[in-house]
Motif scaffolding. Structure first.
Motif, PDB file in Angstrom:
ATOM      1  N   ASP A 333      51.437  27.570  43.490  1.00 51.69           N
ATOM      2  CA  ASP A 333      51.788  28.870  43.817  1.00 51.69           C
ATOM      3  C   ASP A 333      50.591  29.824  43.889  1.00 51.69           C
ATOM      4  N   PRO A 334      50.676  30.712  45.129  1.00 46.44           N
ATOM      5  CA  PRO A 334      49.635  31.835  45.185  1.00 46.44           C
ATOM      6  C   PRO A 334      49.964  32.966  44.350  1.00 46.44           C
ATOM      7  N   VAL A 335      49.007  33.778  44.264  1.00 43.62           N
ATOM      8  CA  VAL A 335      49.170  34.879  43.370  1.00 43.62           C
ATOM      9  C   VAL A 335      48.845  36.299  43.997  1.00 43.62           C
ATOM     10  N   ALA A 336      49.762  36.988  44.305  1.00 42.60           N
ATOM     11  CA  ALA A 336      49.269  38.409  44.961  1.00 42.60           C
ATOM     12  C   ALA A 336      48.427  39.155  43.996  1.00 42.60           C
ATOM     13  N   VAL A 337      47.420  39.777  44.626  1.00 46.67           N
ATOM     14  CA  VAL A 337      46.430  40.507  43.621  1.00 46.67           C
ATOM     15  C   VAL A 337      46.067  42.005  44.235  1.00 46.67           C
ATOM     16  N   ASP A 338      46.126  42.886  43.421  1.00 49.28           N
ATOM     17  CA  ASP A 338      45.698  44.279  43.797  1.00 49.28           C
ATOM     18  C   ASP A 338      44.696  45.092  42.723  1.00 49.28           C
ATOM     19  N   GLN A 339      44.583  46.246  42.819  1.00 49.22           N
ATOM     20  CA  GLN A 339      43.854  46.917  41.758  1.00 49.22           C
ATOM     21  C   GLN A 339      44.620  46.626  40.488  1.00 49.22           C
ATOM     22  N   SER A 340      46.019  46.751  40.421  1.00 47.17           N
ATOM     23  CA  SER A 340      46.723  46.877  39.324  1.00 47.17           C
ATOM     24  C   SER A 340      46.544  45.299  38.327  1.00 47.17           C
ATOM     25  N   ASN A 341      46.306  44.201  39.047  1.00 47.58           N
ATOM     26  CA  ASN A 341      46.304  43.084  38.198  1.00 47.58           C
ATOM     27  C   ASN A 341      44.900  42.351  38.457  1.00 47.58           C
ATOM     28  N   ILE A 342      44.109  42.772  39.272  1.00 44.82           N
ATOM     29  CA  ILE A 342      42.792  41.960  39.547  1.00 44.82           C
ATOM     30  C   ILE A 342      42.032  41.545  38.145  1.00 44.82           C
ATOM     31  N   ASP A 343      42.050  42.295  37.392  1.00 40.18           N
ATOM     32  CA  ASP A 343      41.488  41.975  35.962  1.00 40.18           C
ATOM     33  C   ASP A 343      42.065  40.699  35.433  1.00 40.18           C
ATOM     34  N   ASP A 344      43.752  40.870  35.320  1.00 41.33           N
ATOM     35  CA  ASP A 344      44.432  39.805  34.791  1.00 41.33           C
ATOM     36  C   ASP A 344      44.473  38.469  35.531  1.00 41.33           C
ATOM     37  N   THR A 345      43.952  38.627  36.663  1.00 43.65           N
ATOM     38  CA  THR A 345      44.015  37.399  37.355  1.00 43.65           C
ATOM     39  C   THR A 345      42.650  36.573  37.810  1.00 43.65           C
ATOM     40  N   VAL A 346      42.092  37.135  38.818  1.00 41.58           N
ATOM     41  CA  VAL A 346      40.921  36.608  39.308  1.00 41.58           C
ATOM     42  C   VAL A 346      39.796  36.706  38.579  1.00 41.58           C
ATOM     43  N   ILE A 347      39.603  37.959  37.457  1.00 43.42           N
ATOM     44  CA  ILE A 347      38.668  37.934  36.609  1.00 43.42           C
ATOM     45  C   ILE A 347      39.078  37.082  35.189  1.00 43.42           C
ATOM     46  N   ALA A 348      40.312  37.138  34.822  1.00 41.75           N
ATOM     47  CA  ALA A 348      40.528  36.534  33.777  1.00 41.75           C
ATOM     48  C   ALA A 348      40.445  35.044  33.999  1.00 41.75           C
ATOM     49  N   ASP A 349      40.762  34.450  35.054  1.00 36.43           N
ATOM     50  CA  ASP A 349      40.417  33.183  35.430  1.00 36.43           C
ATOM     51  C   ASP A 349      39.107  32.837  35.457  1.00 36.43           C
ATOM     52  N   GLY A 350      38.059  34.002  35.307  1.00 37.63           N
ATOM     53  CA  GLY A 350      36.693  33.620  35.672  1.00 37.63           C
ATOM     54  C   GLY A 350      36.225  33.283  37.181  1.00 37.63           C
TER      55      GLY A 350
END
Ligand code: GAL
Length: 362
Positions: A333-350
């Motif tokens: 599954d892919p994940v859509a990312v924008d300003q609202s969730n970039i911290d909880d996805t791309v950054i949270a995953d390291g």
């Protein structure tokens, strides 16, 4: 029982080796030892000197940031499973990719993992590998019209839908540009199909007009820049939104927009969560990207490749038709990312650090 004399034993081994080489033609022991209905099973690792599974990783390119991650994460995961990995990158050259794959086959790899530059031309690699009793995995991109053993990727049509969903939410009406990927890449076809699953109803309603629609040769950002410049010129800069297939092409698009003072004013999609794109998203010049957790893909692919290399059966949860067979497949599954969730996805995953992503944001 008749006991073999020393000379007798040597004669037997010689005979076996001759049979093996007659079957497989290569000396690395990776020759078919058993035949089961036409498919030959490569010699298992335990029959090899070092008992290690040897994986050949034939990559289209290392142009995008993600492929460097794929290479490193796949290698680390396979080595953790006791395998060795030989990587070859073909710089988007079909003949070179086929020659490199032939080289890996002649080196006696146990399994071949391929990121095809050209989803059609690489069918030849599957054929050559099978002649040598070697199984083939299509990594991230499907190989068409071939007896492929495994396809592992993300749900790429869903990627395209996510891109168009995000942009039509921001700009439900107006003149749209579609900047696709390389049409040699089956993924680019799937991304576009997904995007138009969402865009077409808007077009049919007359809310959206697609004023420019081009694939991008070799996914090259410079080609996307040139295409976007043509789109702006042809439409007197009257463009309201851009659905770009990945972050590389989005970077080219935004460069063209910036030269007309339009960057940050027109929504633009992307894919791959490249660092530069993550920065553009928090700075406001790119609207979204599609994050694909490469670590999960690489680790799952390494697991399955090692199993195939050992001649073991694999379990998958899907099949995908590649024009010839229903290929056993794993789609993540892919994940859509924008300003609202970039911290909880791309950054949270390291995937990227907060410092790097917000580097240019006061
Ligand atoms: C696609 C891949 C994308 C993108 C592109 C360019 O096949 O799925 O993540 O990076 O290639 O290499």
């Amino acid at each position: 029982m008749k006991r073999f004399t020393r000379s007798g034993v040597w004669a037997l081994v010689l005979a076996l080796l001759l049979i093996a080489s007659a079957c497989g033609g290569n000396t690395s022991g990776n020759s078919s030892s058993k035949n089961d209905g036409g498919k030959s099973t490569p010699a298992s690792a335990s029959e090899k000197k070092d008992g290690k599974i040897k994986i050949g990783f034939s990559m289209d390119t290392l142009q995008e940031e993600r492929w460097q991650k794929d290479r490193d994460l796949f290698k680390a995961a396979a080595e953790a499973l006791g395998a060795t990995v030989e990587v070859q990158a073909a710089n988007s050259d079909d003949a070179k990719q086929i020659a490199q794959a032939e080289n890996l086959i002649s080196q006696g790899v146990d399994v071949l993992v391929v990121v095809p530059h050209n989803s059609e031309a690489t069918a030849a690699i599957v054929e050559k590998a099978h002649e040598a009793g070697i199984k083939v995995v299509a990594y991230d991109r499907l190989i068409l019209n071939s007896d492929l053993d495994l396809y592992i990727s993300f749900d790429n049509e869903r990627v395209g839908e996510m891109q168009a969903e995000a942009i039509t939410k921001l700009q439900p009406k107006g003149k749209y540009v579609y900047i696709g990927g390389a049409d040699t890449d089956n993924n680019a076809i799937l991304f576009k199909k997904g995007a138009f699953n969402i865009l077409q109803p808007f077009v049919d309603k007359g809310d959206i007009e697609i004023v420019y629609d081009q694939f991008t040769k070799d996914w090259n950002p410079a080609n996307a820049l040139a295409n976007m410049e043509n789109a702006l010129t042809a439409n007197n800069n009257q463009i309201d939104a851009v659905v770009a297939a990945n972050d590389g092409t989005a970077g080219g698009v935004i460069q063209a927009l910036a030269s007309q003072g339009l960057d940050g004013k027109i929504p633009v999609s992307g894919q791959d969560a490249e660092l530069a794109a993550a920065q553009r998203i928090v700075e406001g010049t790119q609207s979204m990207t599609v994050y694909k957790p490469i670590k999960t893909l690489a680790e799952r692919a390494a697991e399955l490749a090692v199993q195939l290399g050992k001649g073991e059966a694999i379990s998958t949860n899907k099949t995908v038709n590649n024009g010839k067979i229903e290929v056993p497949s794993v789609l993540l599954d892919p994940v859509a990312v924008d300003q609202s969730n970039i911290d909880d996805t791309v950054i949270a995953d390291g995937f990227h650090t907060k410092e790097d992503v917000y580097k240019n944001v006061k």
